[in-house]
Design a protein around this motif. Structure first.
Motif, PDB file in Angstrom:
ATOM      1  N   LEU A 294      18.796  -9.671  12.805  1.00  0.00           N
ATOM      2  CA  LEU A 294      18.655  -8.219  12.890  1.00  0.00           C
ATOM      3  C   LEU A 294      17.722  -7.803  14.021  1.00  0.00           C
ATOM      4  O   LEU A 294      17.923  -6.765  14.632  1.00  0.00           O
ATOM      5  CB  LEU A 294      18.126  -7.663  11.567  1.00  0.00           C
ATOM      6  N   ARG A 295      16.694  -8.605  14.274  1.00  0.00           N
ATOM      7  CA  ARG A 295      15.726  -8.258  15.314  1.00  0.00           C
ATOM      8  C   ARG A 295      15.406  -9.461  16.205  1.00  0.00           C
ATOM      9  O   ARG A 295      14.289  -9.988  16.207  1.00  0.00           O
ATOM     10  CB  ARG A 295      14.444  -7.711  14.679  1.00  0.00           C
ATOM     11  N   PRO A 296      16.377  -9.912  16.994  1.00  0.00           N
ATOM     12  CA  PRO A 296      16.122 -11.038  17.894  1.00  0.00           C
ATOM     13  C   PRO A 296      15.131 -10.687  19.002  1.00  0.00           C
ATOM     14  O   PRO A 296      14.598 -11.566  19.666  1.00  0.00           O
ATOM     15  CB  PRO A 296      17.504 -11.361  18.471  1.00  0.00           C
ATOM     16  N   ASP A 297      14.869  -9.398  19.161  1.00  0.00           N
ATOM     17  CA  ASP A 297      13.915  -8.945  20.167  1.00  0.00           C
ATOM     18  C   ASP A 297      12.468  -9.159  19.719  1.00  0.00           C
ATOM     19  O   ASP A 297      11.543  -8.957  20.508  1.00  0.00           O
ATOM     20  CB  ASP A 297      14.154  -7.474  20.497  1.00  0.00           C
ATOM     21  N   LEU A 298      12.271  -9.595  18.486  1.00  0.00           N
ATOM     22  CA  LEU A 298      10.916  -9.808  17.949  1.00  0.00           C
ATOM     23  C   LEU A 298      10.765 -11.232  17.419  1.00  0.00           C
ATOM     24  O   LEU A 298      10.557 -11.446  16.222  1.00  0.00           O
ATOM     25  CB  LEU A 298      10.634  -8.792  16.840  1.00  0.00           C
ATOM     26  N   PRO A 299      10.850 -12.230  18.286  1.00  0.00           N
ATOM     27  CA  PRO A 299      10.834 -13.620  17.813  1.00  0.00           C
ATOM     28  C   PRO A 299       9.516 -14.049  17.180  1.00  0.00           C
ATOM     29  O   PRO A 299       9.496 -14.985  16.393  1.00  0.00           O
ATOM     30  CB  PRO A 299      11.132 -14.424  19.078  1.00  0.00           C
ATOM     31  N   ARG A 300       8.422 -13.380  17.505  1.00  0.00           N
ATOM     32  CA  ARG A 300       7.145 -13.742  16.868  1.00  0.00           C
ATOM     33  C   ARG A 300       7.092 -13.280  15.417  1.00  0.00           C
ATOM     34  O   ARG A 300       6.503 -13.941  14.572  1.00  0.00           O
ATOM     35  CB  ARG A 300       5.972 -13.172  17.644  1.00  0.00           C
ATOM     36  N   LEU A 301       7.686 -12.133  15.141  1.00  0.00           N
ATOM     37  CA  LEU A 301       7.724 -11.631  13.761  1.00  0.00           C
ATOM     38  C   LEU A 301       8.829 -12.286  12.949  1.00  0.00           C
ATOM     39  O   LEU A 301       8.661 -12.554  11.762  1.00  0.00           O
ATOM     40  CB  LEU A 301       7.947 -10.113  13.755  1.00  0.00           C
ATOM     41  N   PHE A 302       9.977 -12.493  13.593  1.00  0.00           N
ATOM     42  CA  PHE A 302      11.143 -13.033  12.912  1.00  0.00           C
ATOM     43  C   PHE A 302      11.688 -14.222  13.700  1.00  0.00           C
ATOM     44  O   PHE A 302      12.701 -14.105  14.396  1.00  0.00           O
ATOM     45  CB  PHE A 302      12.228 -11.957  12.758  1.00  0.00           C
ATOM     46  N   PRO A 303      11.021 -15.368  13.606  1.00  0.00           N
ATOM     47  CA  PRO A 303      11.449 -16.529  14.409  1.00  0.00           C
ATOM     48  C   PRO A 303      12.786 -17.084  13.936  1.00  0.00           C
ATOM     49  O   PRO A 303      13.080 -17.120  12.748  1.00  0.00           O
ATOM     50  CB  PRO A 303      10.332 -17.540  14.200  1.00  0.00           C
ATOM     51  N   GLN A 304      13.565 -17.493  14.907  1.00  0.00           N
ATOM     52  CA  GLN A 304      14.842 -18.137  14.609  1.00  0.00           C
ATOM     53  C   GLN A 304      14.550 -19.568  14.176  1.00  0.00           C
ATOM     54  O   GLN A 304      13.745 -20.253  14.798  1.00  0.00           O
ATOM     55  CB  GLN A 304      15.733 -18.132  15.849  1.00  0.00           C
ATOM     56  N   PRO A 305      15.188 -20.027  13.109  1.00  0.00           N
ATOM     57  CA  PRO A 305      14.935 -21.401  12.668  1.00  0.00           C
ATOM     58  C   PRO A 305      15.383 -22.392  13.731  1.00  0.00           C
ATOM     59  O   PRO A 305      16.332 -22.131  14.472  1.00  0.00           O
ATOM     60  CB  PRO A 305      15.763 -21.540  11.392  1.00  0.00           C
ATOM     61  N   GLU A 306      14.689 -23.497  13.789  1.00  0.00           N
ATOM     62  CA  GLU A 306      15.069 -24.532  14.738  1.00  0.00           C
ATOM     63  C   GLU A 306      16.406 -25.119  14.326  1.00  0.00           C
ATOM     64  O   GLU A 306      16.651 -25.369  13.153  1.00  0.00           O
ATOM     65  CB  GLU A 306      14.007 -25.631  14.768  1.00  0.00           C
ATOM     66  N   THR A 307      17.257 -25.344  15.325  1.00  0.00           N
ATOM     67  CA  THR A 307      18.571 -25.889  15.022  1.00  0.00           C
ATOM     68  C   THR A 307      18.613 -27.403  15.144  1.00  0.00           C
ATOM     69  O   THR A 307      19.545 -28.044  14.703  1.00  0.00           O
ATOM     70  CB  THR A 307      19.632 -25.293  15.959  1.00  0.00           C
TER      71      THR A 307
END
Length: 89
Positions: A70-83
């Motif tokens: 939803l918010r990829p522009d905020l990776p510090r708040l909502f980090p993408q899990p490591e793949t």
């Protein structure tokens, strides 16, 4: 050649997926998030969910769309899990 979506496009796609999971019903999404329908309309118009509502939206669709989507522009708040799993030490 692969094309990557901009953060804004990713936000819009994720929000469209959320809405489809609510039967394309803005009022239903609003009910699940504890807001009124005009809020959802504003999110759709803006193409993103406000930071403070991201957890509500994720919960509204039982995690079928994640916060980082939803918010990829905020990776510090909502980090993408490591793949890639880390190698054992």
């Amino acid at each position: 050649m692969t094309t990557t979506l901009s953060d804004a496009d990713q936000c819009r796609q994720a929000l469209e997926k959320v809405l489809s999971l609510c039967d394309d019903n803005q009022s239903e999404l609003a009910r699940r998030c504890g807001v009124k329908q005009p809020h959802v309309w504003k999110w759709l118009r803006a193409g993103r969910v406000p930071v403070e509502r991201v957890p509500d939206v994720v919960a509204a669709v039982a995690g079928q769309v994640q916060a980082w989507e939803l918010r990829p522009d905020l990776p510090r708040l909502f980090p993408q899990p490591e793949t890639h799993p880390r190698a054992a030490a």
